[in-house]
Design an enzyme around this catalytic site. Sequence first.
Site, PDB file in Angstrom:
ATOM      1  N   LYS A  37      10.470   2.667  24.622  1.00 37.49           N
ATOM      2  CA  LYS A  37      11.663   1.920  25.039  1.00 37.49           C
ATOM      3  C   LYS A  37      11.581   1.576  26.520  1.00 37.49           C
ATOM      4  O   LYS A  37      11.907   0.451  26.941  1.00 37.49           O
ATOM      5  CB  LYS A  37      12.918   2.749  24.765  1.00 37.49           C
ATOM      6  CG  LYS A  37      14.203   2.110  25.307  1.00 37.49           C
ATOM      7  CD  LYS A  37      15.428   2.941  24.999  1.00 37.49           C
ATOM      8  CE  LYS A  37      16.682   2.283  25.593  1.00 37.49           C
ATOM      9  NZ  LYS A  37      17.927   2.988  25.225  1.00 37.49           N
ATOM     10  N   HIS A  71     -11.234 -11.342 -10.570  1.00 37.29           N
ATOM     11  CA  HIS A  71      -9.917 -11.881 -10.235  1.00 37.29           C
ATOM     12  C   HIS A  71      -8.800 -11.009 -10.783  1.00 37.29           C
ATOM     13  O   HIS A  71      -7.856 -11.487 -11.418  1.00 37.29           O
ATOM     14  CB  HIS A  71      -9.781 -13.327 -10.696  1.00 37.29           C
ATOM     15  CG  HIS A  71     -10.759 -14.258 -10.068  1.00 37.29           C
ATOM     16  ND1 HIS A  71     -10.923 -14.355  -8.705  1.00 37.29           N
ATOM     17  CD2 HIS A  71     -11.656 -15.125 -10.607  1.00 37.29           C
ATOM     18  CE1 HIS A  71     -11.867 -15.244  -8.433  1.00 37.29           C
ATOM     19  NE2 HIS A  71     -12.328 -15.725  -9.563  1.00 37.29           N
TER      20      HIS A  71
END
Length: 522
Positions: free
Chosen positions: A138, A275
Amino acid sequence: MSRPVRRALLSVSDKTGLIEFSSSLHRLGVSLISTGGTAEALRQENLPVTDVSQLTGWPEILGGRVKTLHPHIHAALLADLDDDQHRRTLAQISIEPIDLLVVNLYPFEDAVLASAAFDRCIESIDIGGPAMIRAAAKNHRNVAVVVEPADYDGVIEELRRTGMLGIETRRMLAAKAFGRTAAYDAAISNWFCSFDREKMPDYIAFGGRRAYPLRYGENPHQHAAFYSPAAKDGAAGWRQIQGKELSYNNINDMDAAWQCVCEFTGQPACVIVKHANPCGVAMAPTLSEAYLRAFACDSTSAYGGVIALNRPLNEETAEEISKIFTEVVVAPGATEAAERLLQRKPNLRLLFASSSSAPHAELIVKSAAGGLLVQSADRKTLSRDDLQVVTQRAPSPAELEDLIFAFTVAKHVKSNAIVYAKGLGTVGIGAGQMSRVDSTRIAALKANEAAKAQGQSESFARDSVVASDAFFPFPDGILAAAAAGATAVIQPGGSIRDDEVIAAADSAGLAMVFTGIRHFRH
């Protein structure tokens, strides 16, 4: 904004690179503050270090649960040095600012992955570390925060070059810091939620570390990476032995293949995926036979596919695999001879799956507009006791074994899914069609083509069984399967036309069983 670094607080669980990094800070004139084991490690190398307890006036208490949770630490991390009031407050209570925080957290994720006891996992939850990291992140304009050893060299290099850390570096480090604490909290939350798998939690969090940067996603214009819930590189359930870097599609197909092959444990098994759909699955007395039977199901689609094996790769199987182009082979291990043989194909990716890795994720997550779709993994398995014979003829023991095998494979095929199987091997797979009867016909077509490729005049679907991942809504699918040569059917049942479908099976002489279980896969 850039600020010099005069004081650093170090408190690390992973001490990789700690001594070299701390020594470099010391040579740059940075004062070192530390806790417990970290301070002891620095002293053993004759590095001057101040204990946190000297600053706070309190010893570590409650078995180390409380040591940095003190105003003297958090005020030093949270003070905005551009604020006159903050500077006056620090001066009044004799607190010096901390310019650099170096913290990595208790290895909670590692404890869970190691299936540690409940109390051990609880004690592996870091409290003080995340609090300090969030405070420093922060206040990143004043306090740079480092949460992993991978950033040590870059920090030292910039300090040597400029004498301080720039705002861009500070923001990058802060972003990583908040990402680390978010992933850490997510792992803890999900661990607690895992004790009640029947319920979707009110709040859900997902996080992880980027384990594998990928060249691109499904297509070159898409960005991609693989993230692992573990804190360290490579802890993703497999270890790459050789070959090119893994792609997004490689990992997607490998996951599908590994999930499927882990369903089969009784004898050697092979799954070939293309696939995200299996194009061949087989069990056999030997691994090479399992591979050859899986390959024969659809040798065209197997080209460029991903192969998963449930037994260590041996030389005979590796020899067969090396005859065509294969993207990935994943197995529990390999013999030295098999590894040497595959080294002739340097681009082929060979991976060893961790014996401790679960074949399924606990939760399946997909993004959707405005949020996430989350469901529990499909872990439902089928036994003979689950089956209900609904036709005049019951399946033979051999048909019954093949039916359960085929239905297990169908669980891993995109819906609508139809699987023809014979002798514990697939002979035709129809995947992802909008119409179930189309999937049935495509699977039969695949069986015909596979037979022709093997020089057989009769379709491989002849005398096979057929599995459907969901009910047949009309008799047409059953009739198409019978026309292809199937002798028995397994399906969930539950259609409003079940009676018509059963009658069609009886008229064709098919045996049919209902499972009461659906396995859609989208």
